[in-house]
Every structure is written in C-alpha cells, then in structure tokens.
Design an enzyme around this catalytic site. Sequence first.
Site: not given
Length: 611
Positions: A324, A353
């Site tokens: 993330d 990400e």
Amino acid sequence: MRIYLLKALLLLWTGVACSQQLKVEPPNWWVGMHRSEIQLLVYGEEISALEPVSEQLTIVATERTENPNYLFITLETKGLQPGTYPIVLEQEGKQVYTVDYELRSRREGSAGRKGFDSSDLIYLIMPDRFANGDPGNDSHPDLIERANRNLPGGRHGGDIQGIIDHLDYIKELGATAIWSTPLCEDNDTVYSYHTYAQSDVYQIDKRYGTNEDYRRLAAELHKRDMKLIKDYVTNHWGLQHWIIQDLPEYDWIHQFPGYGQTNYRMTTQMDPHASQIDTRYNEDGWFVKSMPDLNQRNPKVLNYLVQNAIWWVEYADLDGFRVDTYSYGNKEGMAAWTKAVMDEYPNFNIVGEVWMHDQAQNAYWQKDSKLGAIQNFNSHLPSVMDFTLHNAITEAFGEEAAWNKGMIRVYENFVNDFLYPDINNILVFAENHDTMRINELYPEFEDYNLIMTLLATTRGIPQIYYGSEIGMMGDKAKGDADIRRDFPGGWAGDKNNAFTPDTRKGKQSAYLFFSQVLFNWRKTAEAVHKGEMIHFVPWEDVYVYFRIYNEEKVMVILNNNPDVVRLDFDRFAEVMKRATVGEEVLTGSTVDLTEGYLMLKGKTPMILELK
C-alpha cells in the site's frame, strides 16, 4: 516463544513489576534464513536497565533508546538448529527475566517459493464485506469497534472463515490468486473495517479470526493450486498501534512536531526541481490524521518492517505482497525493504501501489528501471500497478470515438510500454477498493464484457474486484462504503445469494457465466501469459491486437463501436498470415476466416485462437 518471570523480588527497587509480561517481536524466527541476523524488540517497563546474556545465541549488539521501556537485541542465528534458546535478562549479574526464544524449521523449498505472475488472475477481496463465516467473532471484547451491519462505514462481520467457505466459488470463477486488503489488527474507534490503520502487525484482527486461521487460508488456497497475496503497509500504522502509544524514539514516526498532512504529490520523489518542503510533506506527511507516518530512515524502523514482512511469508506461507502507498515512503528505505524481502525469496513477487498518472513516472518505480537509473535509483520492486491503463479504461468505453478518444486511449497507453523494464510483470485492473465500481461507471453488460476481455488478454497480471463478476455496482461519490458493499449471500438471511446458481437474480448469472468462460480459458492460454503483443491503431473504435507464443496465436477484437462494423483482414495480414479458422473463445463457435472479413456486432469482444 515463552517468557518466564522469576519469582524473586529482584526488581522491587527498580520499579519494574515482576508480574508484567514482556513483549518480544518478532515472536520467533527460523533457521537457515538468508537473513540470519535478527533484531529483537523487547518491551517492558524500565526494561532498558537490564542486560541480555545467552550461552547459546550470539548477541551481536544491545541498543537502548530514550524510552526506557525498550531493548533492541541483535542476535546471530547462523548455523543453529531448530529449538528454544534462553536469553537471560540480568541486572547486576542477577537473573530477572528469561526469554525462551524459538527458532523453527522452514518449510521445504521455502526460499525458492514462486510468487504470482502473468499466468495468474488476482481476485481482490475486502474481507469485512465478502462473507461472514463465523458470526461469533463479529465483535471482540479486546477491540473497540463493534459490528453494525446497518452502518455503511461500520464493521459488517466478514472474516477469514467466510473467504475459506467460498474458495471453490472463486476457483470456479477462474481466479488463481487472492489479494485481501489487510487482515492485521486495526483498533480504531470507527472505520476500522478497511484495516489500513493497523494496531498490531503481528496479530490478525480477532474479528477476522486468528493467526492460525490465516495460515489455514493459505493452506486451503494451496490445496486448490491458488495463491495468497498479503496487503502490506510500510508507510504508516494506526494511532492505536501499541508502539505508537509508547514510542521507542521520537523519530520512529515523522513529526512536524506532531501531525503534518501529506500533500500527496508523489512526483516530488523524482522531480529534479522539487523544493525540500514539498518533498518532505509528500514523503513524511501523514496520510490521514489517524495514520502516523513511519520513518523508514530510522534503521530500527526499517529493520522492524523487513523482519515483520519476512516473518509473515514464513509463518503463513505467502505467495506475494501488494504494498500500500508504496511511493509515499522514503524511497531509499523502501528500496532497501524490498531488496531485503526479495533477497530472502528471489522468486517471490511484490507489487507496489504507485498511483501516478504518467507511464514514465510509474515505470520509474519498477526494478531495474532505466528511468530510475538516471537518478541512480533502483527500487528493486518487481511489479507496479498500471494506473494509466485504469485511467484509460474509465474514459475510453463511455465516449464517442475521436482522434484522441475512445479505444485510442487504450492503444496509446500500450505505446509507452517501452518505458517498463518488465512489462509482463505489471498489474492491470479496471477498479479496486479505492475507485469507482466499473459496473457503476459502465452499467451496460456489453461494456463489462469488453473491459474484462481487455484485462484478460493484454500484457501483465490482471486483477478483478470482488462482486463485479455478478454485476455489483458502487458509486465512489457516495463514499467508500458504496464501493465496498456486502457480497450478496455472504451473510445468513441475505435475500439474494449470488454464491449459488439457484439463488442468483437477474443479471448476476449472465455476468458470472461470461466471467467464468473468459477467466478459465485464460488459465491455460500461454500466449496471453507470456506471448508477444502486436496491436493495430484502432479504426472506427475497433481495437485489434494479437498475442503470440511459439505456435500459439490469439487475435483479440474489441469493438467499442455501438454499430455493426465490417473488419477487413488486409491490415492484419502480417500477423494472421494464412490462418483460415478461428476458434472463438467466448462463444465456443468456429469462425471461417477465408472470406477476408468479419461483420462485428456493436459493443462486442471476440477472442480468436487462430488455426
């Protein structure tokens, strides 16, 4: 790992309570690891007054911080056998605590484990919203937020058991891997269901199940020849994390002092003209007020994150990470974290990400990028998420074709593939848990078919989002809860159960049938997994490309035009050559190619295996 407290009253005068329990992380390690030197974080009241001693373990270093409740003990485990090794914590030569530290045997072949790749189809799940397999854990006395399915942003009760209960459904869909949003404990007072504000990164949230349940999920997936990808968060923890509540060091997190909001300008990471203040607020700023930003420049923080990641791979038998907010952290620290994990597991995979809107900026973050090399930077990150393709998809299928609109957007996205060092190892998607549901953006079944066909046949690793395969919708403008609706049938008493054929309603069966045909075909389509891609400039909003691997040749036709279009084969002769027959994957029909053209229905995909 067990901690024994001596009964003697040795520390009454120091203020350290003999009845307390020490916390030790990582809770165990393994023998035969590439990373044989580990740093234990030992936490207890005034614990820094003690000195660690071990007859069997080599203590390389002992570090103390400004917080007397922490000891950092570096151990060398190389050459040791599995077993329990005592570490005695002494004061003035007298034993106060004994920490029995366990070194375990690794699974056979653990170091060579194979991560996810372009042969996989990833199914993204938000566990709280997928299925409630164990209503008994919906709330827990140790955790603040209670289940309330009537509250859109509350906890609804989905859990690990709910995922396990429906693995056969996911496998029958054609998915080969699961990416679950984080499952570690999140003890926020509200909105804890997304679990990105973690309060204990060694503990599965009890409302999802136990650590052993997570291991069981991996085992059940592996029985089905499927993979488990853990959503890992290196950038931040939650305010309720036990370490955040009693920081080892002031700079364990970024402070301004206290809270500073990120500017979300990830481009400062490579901008040669960026100011120091803009760079700092992107990299060091907190994502939101409830998520303190971790300082990867602090060697202890970085070490903690590396060890925690490796611990989960070994403990749960993982097949990959999705990281993330990858490009918000200190990039040198993140590169070191990534390299450490990949050094331990050379065939593993990690996708970051990197939510950027320019192919060069995305490609900068992939391992061995020549763009990164311009600034002497190598992320060591094997895979990135293709947000520029996502952007093209959200526009191309809903607009009238023009010079720079319609399918040309998708074509132009692929034109820039030369920027990526490993184009087959990027993650392609139309939506995820942070974006508009694709069926909300494009409510027509025909558009879903076109988009899923594109994802299933282009280069890279396709990822789909739970529920879209049955037509689920969700409007980001109404809030995150609307794009994270409960899967129908995941809760006892649901009026509509889309998990079983007899209880599906309306369009659900049509969406699922199309998805199953497409995705199950993809499982064995080597030309799609690793073949060359040759595409042609869209004409009349019809996009044609080929995937070629050895003798296998697949022709993909995406007619985004609402009208019938005649497709002449002359333009494609260099690839089609003398093919006379095409086996159409989506309908199971045989298509005669000898007439030199096809009449294409409006808004329709075709996949032809050329013969």
